[in-house]
Design an enzyme around this catalytic site. Structure first.
Site: not given
Ligand code: UD1
Ligand code: UDP
Length: 369
Positions: A122, A136, A208, A210
């Site tokens: 990915e 991320e 979820h 952040r």
């Protein structure tokens, strides 16, 4: 004399990594030239364990990294120290890591220090904004600097890597293994262990991220509450992520709404079964943005940007931000306007055809076998 097998270490840390790495682990197990080893960092604990159990994968090494509400710096430091020992003793020929979590970035960095080849499953997803999603985007950019093989799910993700100067021959467009896992699972007859009211439309919610912690998440909850009050005949099901920054606020703001059902995270297979039963999905999850279009379910994404633009471009996923008006308006529109709903409920699969794991294994085989 027996030829030495190629030792491939597959790393999983969180729930989505396990779901998306499982097809690769299962495919590698069938390869006579490969010795597959599984390392669980266990950045997640029970969320990870239930996925590994479902796919019948038992880690060879478990770092048991999860601590309640652990800071990112601490998490990274502890991961690097433990990975150092693992790579020293395991001596893998190659390491595979999946996605964009702190586990993934730490694995890529540790492989670089140890001079071990690293494959990034990915690869190439980008928003070009280091703060969204946080952390991320940074995790995947850093991982991309160190990886030897970049297994890109789409042509768009390949183009992102080319733009960063990654050599073309190191990038392989494979599709996303999430669709391999989905196709293995969605065909099964799975029992749903939550109370779903027959005859009522179901809205499935997950959240979820952040960057939404604090005020944006409170805004999301307020929008859900208003929608539930305005649509008493619609059932909302929200499996709440165990991160305390999410869990505490969700329970504080939504527990009293009669048609919002909060529950613990669902196991992977029942979650897929609930997605199939849902009318629409409201989520900030990366994996859900990939799975839902393949199941023909519209997704309203609780973010302002996405590294998965393909389904947005196809018109089956829409960004509504952590924005009260947009969440309420777009959800209401899909509840009231059947033409708008049908336009988003087309089953398409821009992220894969179910054969991504085989393509990844073929690349490794060509290199090693
Ligand atoms: C992590 C990833 C995120 C990914 C998400 C998938 C990072 C920084 N974040 O976010 O990219 O999208 O996983 O779900 O890598 N917890 C439990 N039990 C569990 C798992 C988590 O109680 O099984 C709680 C713990 O208090 C833990 C906290 O959640 O400290 C946060 O876990 P962490 O992995 O740091 O971040 P996530 O928000 O789960
Ligand atoms: N998922 C699950 N149970 C749930 C919610 C999600 O098994 O209660 C699965 C979902 O099918 C998807 C993955 O978890 O494959 C997505 O994980 P998450 O949203 O935690 O992380 P992200 O994809 O955003 O990194």
């Amino acid at each position: 004399m027996v030829d030495k097998k190629t030792r491939i270490l597959c790393v999983v840390g969180t729930r989505p990594e396990a779901i998306k790495m499982a097809p690769v682990i299962l495919a590698l197990r069938n390869e006579p030239w490969a010795e597959v080893r599984v390392l669980a960092t266990a950045q997640h604990r029970h969320l990870l364990d239930q996925v590994l159990n479902f796919f019948d994968i038992k880690p060879d090494i478990d770092l048991d990294i999860m601590r309640p509400n652990q800071a990112l710096t601490t998490l990274t430091a502890r991961l690097l120290l433990k990975l150092d020992d693992v790579l020293t003793t395991e001596k893998p020929d190659a390491v595979l890591t999946q996605g964009d979590t702190t586990t993934v970035m730490s694995v890529a960095m540790a492989c670089f220090y140890h001079g071990i080849l690293c494959g990034h499953v990915e690869a190439g997803l980008r928003t070009w904004d280091m703060q969204n999603p946080f952390p991320e985007e940074a995790n995947r950019v850093i991982t991309g600097r160190f990886a030897r093989w970049h297994f890109a799910p789409t042509k768009g993700s390949r183009d992102n890597l080319l733009q960063e100067g990654i050599p073309e021959q190191d990038i392989i467009v494979t599709g996303n293994t999430v669709i391999d896992a989905l196709l293995m699972t969605a065909a099964q007859d799975i029992e749903i262990d939550v109370n779903l009211n027959p005859g009522q439309r179901l809205i499935l919610v997950t959240s979820h991220r952040r960057e939404n912690f604090g005020e944006p998440f409170r805004v999301i909850c307020q929008a859900l509450k208003s929608l539930a009050e305005h649509n008493p005949a619609v059932q909302f099901l929200y499996p709440v992520h165990p991160n305390p920054n999410v869990k505490d606020v969700a329970h504080e703001m939504l527990a009293e709404c009669p048609n919002i059902q909060l529950c613990d995270p669902l196991d992977y297979a029942p979650f897929i079964a609930v997605m199939k039963r849902a009318y629409l999905i409201i989520s900030d999850s990366g994996g859900v943005q990939e799975e839902a279009p393949a199941l023909g379910k519209p997704v309203l994404v609780l973010r302002d940007e996405t590294e998965r633009p393909e389904a947005v471009d196809e018109g089956v996923v829409k960004l509504v931000g952590p924005n009260y008006e947009r969440i309420v308006q777009e959800t209401q529109r899909l509840l009231d306007d059947d033409v708008a709903y049908q336009a988003m409920a087309r089953g398409i699969s821009p992220y894969g055809d179910g054969h991504a794991a085989k393509r990844i294994v073929d690349v490794l085989k060509a290199h090693f076998a």
